[in-house]
Design an enzyme around this catalytic site. Structure first.
Site, PDB file in Angstrom:
ATOM      1  N   ARG A  73      -3.161   6.645   0.648  1.00 11.40           N
ATOM      2  CA  ARG A  73      -2.987   7.495   0.691  1.00 11.40           C
ATOM      3  C   ARG A  73      -2.995   7.995   1.290  1.00 11.40           C
ATOM      4  O   ARG A  73      -2.903   9.234   2.286  1.00 11.40           O
ATOM      5  CB  ARG A  73      -4.248   6.757   2.006  1.00 11.40           C
ATOM      6  CG  ARG A  73      -5.996   6.788   0.601  1.00 11.40           C
ATOM      7  CD  ARG A  73      -6.928   6.176   1.595  1.00 11.40           C
ATOM      8  NE  ARG A  73      -7.016   4.986   2.608  1.00 11.40           N
ATOM      9  CZ  ARG A  73      -7.218   3.565   2.492  1.00 11.40           C
ATOM     10  NH1 ARG A  73      -8.236   4.771   3.379  1.00 11.40           N
ATOM     11  NH2 ARG A  73      -7.149   2.932   3.311  1.00 11.40           N
ATOM     12  N   TYR A 119     -15.702 -10.709  -0.437  1.00 14.67           N
ATOM     13  CA  TYR A 119     -16.075  -9.546  -0.998  1.00 14.67           C
ATOM     14  C   TYR A 119     -17.308 -10.535  -1.411  1.00 14.67           C
ATOM     15  O   TYR A 119     -18.494  -9.692  -1.385  1.00 14.67           O
ATOM     16  CB  TYR A 119     -15.297  -9.012  -1.953  1.00 14.67           C
ATOM     17  CG  TYR A 119     -14.364  -7.874  -0.734  1.00 14.67           C
ATOM     18  CD1 TYR A 119     -14.465  -7.494  -0.088  1.00 14.67           C
ATOM     19  CD2 TYR A 119     -13.223  -8.650  -1.257  1.00 14.67           C
ATOM     20  CE1 TYR A 119     -13.387  -6.157   1.318  1.00 14.67           C
ATOM     21  CE2 TYR A 119     -11.664  -8.593   0.602  1.00 14.67           C
ATOM     22  CZ  TYR A 119     -12.270  -7.470   0.840  1.00 14.67           C
ATOM     23  OH  TYR A 119     -11.204  -6.762   1.555  1.00 14.67           O
ATOM     24  N   ASP A 165      -6.178  -2.477  -7.080  1.00 18.74           N
ATOM     25  CA  ASP A 165      -7.086  -3.007  -6.122  1.00 18.74           C
ATOM     26  C   ASP A 165      -7.469  -5.468  -6.577  1.00 18.74           C
ATOM     27  O   ASP A 165      -8.067  -5.033  -8.347  1.00 18.74           O
ATOM     28  CB  ASP A 165      -8.343  -2.711  -6.469  1.00 18.74           C
ATOM     29  CG  ASP A 165      -8.497  -3.044  -4.491  1.00 18.74           C
ATOM     30  OD1 ASP A 165      -8.385  -2.500  -4.286  1.00 18.74           O
ATOM     31  OD2 ASP A 165      -9.308  -3.674  -4.508  1.00 18.74           O
ATOM     32  N   ARG A 210       0.737  -1.478  -0.156  1.00 14.76           N
ATOM     33  CA  ARG A 210       0.227  -0.187  -0.201  1.00 14.76           C
ATOM     34  C   ARG A 210       1.033   1.114   0.290  1.00 14.76           C
ATOM     35  O   ARG A 210       0.548   1.949   0.590  1.00 14.76           O
ATOM     36  CB  ARG A 210      -0.480  -0.138   1.291  1.00 14.76           C
ATOM     37  CG  ARG A 210      -1.737  -0.945   1.135  1.00 14.76           C
ATOM     38  CD  ARG A 210      -2.919  -0.592   0.470  1.00 14.76           C
ATOM     39  NE  ARG A 210      -3.953  -1.841   0.250  1.00 14.76           N
ATOM     40  CZ  ARG A 210      -5.258  -1.752   0.996  1.00 14.76           C
ATOM     41  NH1 ARG A 210      -5.489  -0.340   1.084  1.00 14.76           N
ATOM     42  NH2 ARG A 210      -5.821  -2.188   0.511  1.00 14.76           N
ATOM     43  N   ARG A 241      -6.173  12.099  -6.927  1.00 15.35           N
ATOM     44  CA  ARG A 241      -6.979  11.206  -6.858  1.00 15.35           C
ATOM     45  C   ARG A 241      -8.387  12.326  -6.620  1.00 15.35           C
ATOM     46  O   ARG A 241      -9.451  11.764  -7.143  1.00 15.35           O
ATOM     47  CB  ARG A 241      -7.502  10.336  -5.314  1.00 15.35           C
ATOM     48  CG  ARG A 241      -6.372   9.266  -5.990  1.00 15.35           C
ATOM     49  CD  ARG A 241      -7.090   7.714  -6.973  1.00 15.35           C
ATOM     50  NE  ARG A 241      -8.487   8.163  -6.584  1.00 15.35           N
ATOM     51  CZ  ARG A 241      -9.158   7.308  -5.232  1.00 15.35           C
ATOM     52  NH1 ARG A 241      -8.524   6.460  -4.674  1.00 15.35           N
ATOM     53  NH2 ARG A 241     -10.085   7.947  -5.187  1.00 15.35           N
TER      54      ARG A 241
HETATM   55  O1  CP3 Z   1       0.271   0.707  -3.276  1.00 16.64           O
HETATM   56  C1  CP3 Z   1      -0.396  -0.829  -3.300  1.00 16.64           C
HETATM   57  O2  CP3 Z   1       0.184  -1.114  -2.608  1.00 16.64           O
HETATM   58  C2  CP3 Z   1      -0.913  -0.249  -4.066  1.00 16.64           C
HETATM   59  C3  CP3 Z   1      -2.037  -0.244  -4.468  1.00 16.64           C
HETATM   60  C4  CP3 Z   1      -2.870  -2.251  -3.727  1.00 16.64           C
HETATM   61  C5  CP3 Z   1      -4.776  -1.207  -3.682  1.00 16.64           C
HETATM   62  N1  CP3 Z   1      -5.418  -2.227  -2.857  1.00 16.64           N
HETATM   63  C6  CP3 Z   1      -4.908   0.344  -3.986  1.00 16.64           C
HETATM   64  C7  CP3 Z   1      -6.337   0.517  -3.621  1.00 16.64           C
HETATM   65  C8  CP3 Z   1      -3.185  -2.978  -3.724  1.00 16.64           C
HETATM   66  C9  CP3 Z   1      -2.061  -3.864  -3.329  1.00 16.64           C
HETATM   67  C10 CP3 Z   1      -4.642  -2.994  -2.848  1.00 16.64           C
HETATM   68  C11 CP3 Z   1      -5.078  -5.223  -2.221  1.00 16.64           C
HETATM   69  C12 CP3 Z   1      -5.939  -4.634  -1.739  1.00 16.64           C
HETATM   70  N2  CP3 Z   1      -6.938  -4.014  -1.652  1.00 16.64           N
HETATM   71  C13 CP3 Z   1      -6.408  -5.586  -0.826  1.00 16.64           C
HETATM   72  C14 CP3 Z   1      -5.093  -6.826  -0.155  1.00 16.64           C
HETATM   73  C15 CP3 Z   1      -4.242  -6.030   0.898  1.00 16.64           C
HETATM   74  C16 CP3 Z   1      -4.656  -5.909   1.504  1.00 16.64           C
HETATM   75  O3  CP3 Z   1      -4.455  -4.076   2.336  1.00 16.64           O
HETATM   76  O4  CP3 Z   1      -4.449  -6.640   3.000  1.00 16.64           O
HETATM   77  C17 CP3 Z   1      -7.001  -5.602  -0.476  1.00 16.64           C
HETATM   78  C18 CP3 Z   1      -7.924  -6.638   1.289  1.00 16.64           C
HETATM   79  C19 CP3 Z   1      -8.269  -4.577  -0.735  1.00 16.64           C
HETATM   80  C20 CP3 Z   1      -9.735  -4.702  -0.887  1.00 16.64           C
HETATM   81  C21 CP3 Z   1      -9.600  -2.722  -0.203  1.00 16.64           C
HETATM   82  N3  CP3 Z   1      -9.566  -2.258  -1.106  1.00 16.64           N
HETATM   83  C22 CP3 Z   1      -9.484  -2.599   1.290  1.00 16.64           C
HETATM   84  C23 CP3 Z   1      -9.872  -3.340   2.171  1.00 16.64           C
HETATM   85  C24 CP3 Z   1      -9.175  -1.397   0.726  1.00 16.64           C
HETATM   86  C25 CP3 Z   1      -9.569  -0.085   1.675  1.00 16.64           C
HETATM   87  C26 CP3 Z   1     -10.869   0.713   2.239  1.00 16.64           C
HETATM   88  C27 CP3 Z   1     -10.708   1.264   3.208  1.00 16.64           C
HETATM   89  O5  CP3 Z   1     -11.221   3.067   2.262  1.00 16.64           O
HETATM   90  O6  CP3 Z   1     -10.172   1.999   4.118  1.00 16.64           O
HETATM   91  C28 CP3 Z   1     -10.008  -0.464  -0.631  1.00 16.64           C
HETATM   92  C29 CP3 Z   1      -9.882   0.365  -1.476  1.00 16.64           C
HETATM   93  C30 CP3 Z   1      -8.475   0.807  -1.736  1.00 16.64           C
HETATM   94  N4  CP3 Z   1      -6.944  -0.380  -2.878  1.00 16.64           N
HETATM   95  C31 CP3 Z   1      -7.757   1.944  -2.059  1.00 16.64           C
HETATM   96  C32 CP3 Z   1      -6.153   1.709  -2.366  1.00 16.64           C
HETATM   97  C33 CP3 Z   1      -5.823   2.954  -2.916  1.00 16.64           C
HETATM   98  C34 CP3 Z   1      -8.228   3.512  -0.621  1.00 16.64           C
HETATM   99  C35 CP3 Z   1      -9.351   3.797  -1.863  1.00 16.64           C
HETATM  100  C36 CP3 Z   1      -9.133   5.085  -1.769  1.00 16.64           C
HETATM  101  O7  CP3 Z   1      -8.081   6.298  -2.077  1.00 16.64           O
HETATM  102  O8  CP3 Z   1     -10.286   5.901  -1.593  1.00 16.64           O
END
Ligand code: CP3
Length: 347
Positions: A34, A154, A79, A30, A43
């Site tokens: 953010r 999910y 994602d 990640r 964004r």
């Molecule tokens: O920087 C990185 O690692 C690359 C991008 C990345 C994202 N999601 C971007 C993202 C990666 C590798 C993921 C994987 C992902 N997505 C996982 C596995 C990794 C982990 O953390 O265990 C999972 C479970 C998800 C599902 C998911 N997507 C979640 C739980 C969330 C967070 C919700 C929140 O806002 O708290 C997301 C959203 C997400 N994925 C964001 C980002 C940058 C935030 C969205 C935003 O900025 O609006």
């Protein structure tokens, strides 16, 4: 596509293959998220999934942490649910919540209605990866996908879940539906990794974030064969495969056996305890993500312990034990990166 010759010197790729390294390589799960003001700026007013489908934006966001920290690898900005969106499922990523699925999957007919993924579903991924690889030069790009169990959670729950109760109810109570669903997701995840590697990604990570909800016996019976199929297809591409989950202390051996070259370890398991469990494999991890909120010298002292522990493994890639927490101070991650990369030489 011919790989950049500078990739031959990549500390990340060398460590992933168990070869000697000039310094312990470091990147952060990640890292493109953010915690960066420049991320929040680009964004502004654009939805998460919409961003993932815009090659220009994906390229910019993927490069941001590489520019800022000089980490040893980039991770593709996307994602784990993006491929599902790409094949046509009605889902969204809600800020502060996570993926939300409009029509949760409950029956065999629901599973059969999900199309398989082809490269034609994700032309924007191919375009973004190609452009990125050209810009990254000697810094490798990690492609990724969600593992079948975590993605299934999910789809079955319809959104984020603590207990994964409906998901496990299907696993225990409707094994035919479960098997079809995990097969379907495994095919989609494998195809998604193939697209990224074909376009130039030089390693892959399979995220099974919620696998820690399972006992080893249930993981082995209901989940591992499906993850193994994804990892097998990724292995055929000739790139290192990282397999990561959270709360997986008692699954680390199986996650390695599923076909990983590198096993990601979350912060709850001391790296020294994890290493004997993963066999002759490389480990990745595993600083508690909250340690970046501690004074710098407390953080770096813990990082040093992890690097020292990593020396007894076949190889070690430094990372946090889970994703960067959004309120993280980027300057602290910068100091951590410099500390890890300078550690060997400064002793
Ligand atoms: O920087 C990185 O690692 C690359 C991008 C990345 C994202 N999601 C971007 C993202 C990666 C590798 C993921 C994987 C992902 N997505 C996982 C596995 C990794 C982990 O953390 O265990 C999972 C479970 C998800 C599902 C998911 N997507 C979640 C739980 C969330 C967070 C919700 C929140 O806002 O708290 C997301 C959203 C997400 N994925 C964001 C980002 C940058 C935030 C969205 C935003 O900025 O609006």
């Amino acid at each position: 596509m011919t790989p950049d010759p500078r990739l031959a010197d990549s500390a990340f790729l060398k460590a992933a293959r168990g070869e000697p390294v000039p310094h312990t390589p470091v990147w952060f799960m990640r890292q493109a998220g953010r915690s960066l003001p420049e991320y929040l700026a680009v964004r502004e007013g654009i939805g998460m999934l919409e961003s993932c489908m815009d090659p220009g934006l994906v390229t910019e966001i993927t490069l941001q942490p590489v520019r800022r920290y000089g980490v040893d690898a980039a991770i593709f900005f996307s994602d784990i649910v993006l491929p599902l969106k790409a094949v046509g499922l009605d889902l969204d990523i809600k800020p502060g919540v996570g993926p939300v699925v409009a029509d949760p999957v409950r029956t065999l007919a629901d599973v059969e209605a999900i199309p398989d993924l082809t490269p034609e579903h994700v032309p924007f991924v191919t375009e973004a990866v190609r452009g990125l690889v050209a810009e990254l030069g000697g810094t490798p790009l990690i492609g990724f996908a969600g593992a079948p169990f975590t993605v299934a959670s999910y789809l079955v729950e319809g959104g984020p879940s603590k207990e994964h109760a409906r998901t496990k109810a299907m696993m225990f109570g409707a094994p035919d539906v479960w098997d079809a669903l995990l097969r379907k997701i495994a095919g989609i995840s494998a195809a998604y990794l193939e697209v990224q590697v074909a376009a130039g990604a030089s390693a892959v990570q399979l995220f099974d974030s919620w696998a820690g909800a399972l006992t080893p016996a249930d993981y082995r019976a209901f989940v591992m064969p499906h993850s193994a199929r994804v990892l097998e297809r990724a292995g055929a591409l000739g790139v290192p495969r990282i397999h990561f989950g959270v709360g997986t202390a008692n699954l680390l051996g199986l996650m390695g056996e599923a076909g990983a070259d590198v096993v990601g370890v979350d912060w709850r398991t001391p790296l020294a305890d994890a290493i004997p469990l993963v066999g002759d494999r490389v480990v990745q991890g595993n600083l508690d993500p909250t340690l970046v909120f501690a004074p710098t010298e407390v953080m770096t002292a813990r990082a040093a312990e992890i690097i020292e522990a990593g020396r007894s493994a076949r190889g070690h890639i430094f990372n946090l034990g889970h994703g960067v927490i959004p309120s993280t101070d980027p300057d602290q991650l910068q100091r951590l990166t410099e500390f890890v990369q300078g550690f060997e030489t400064s002793r």
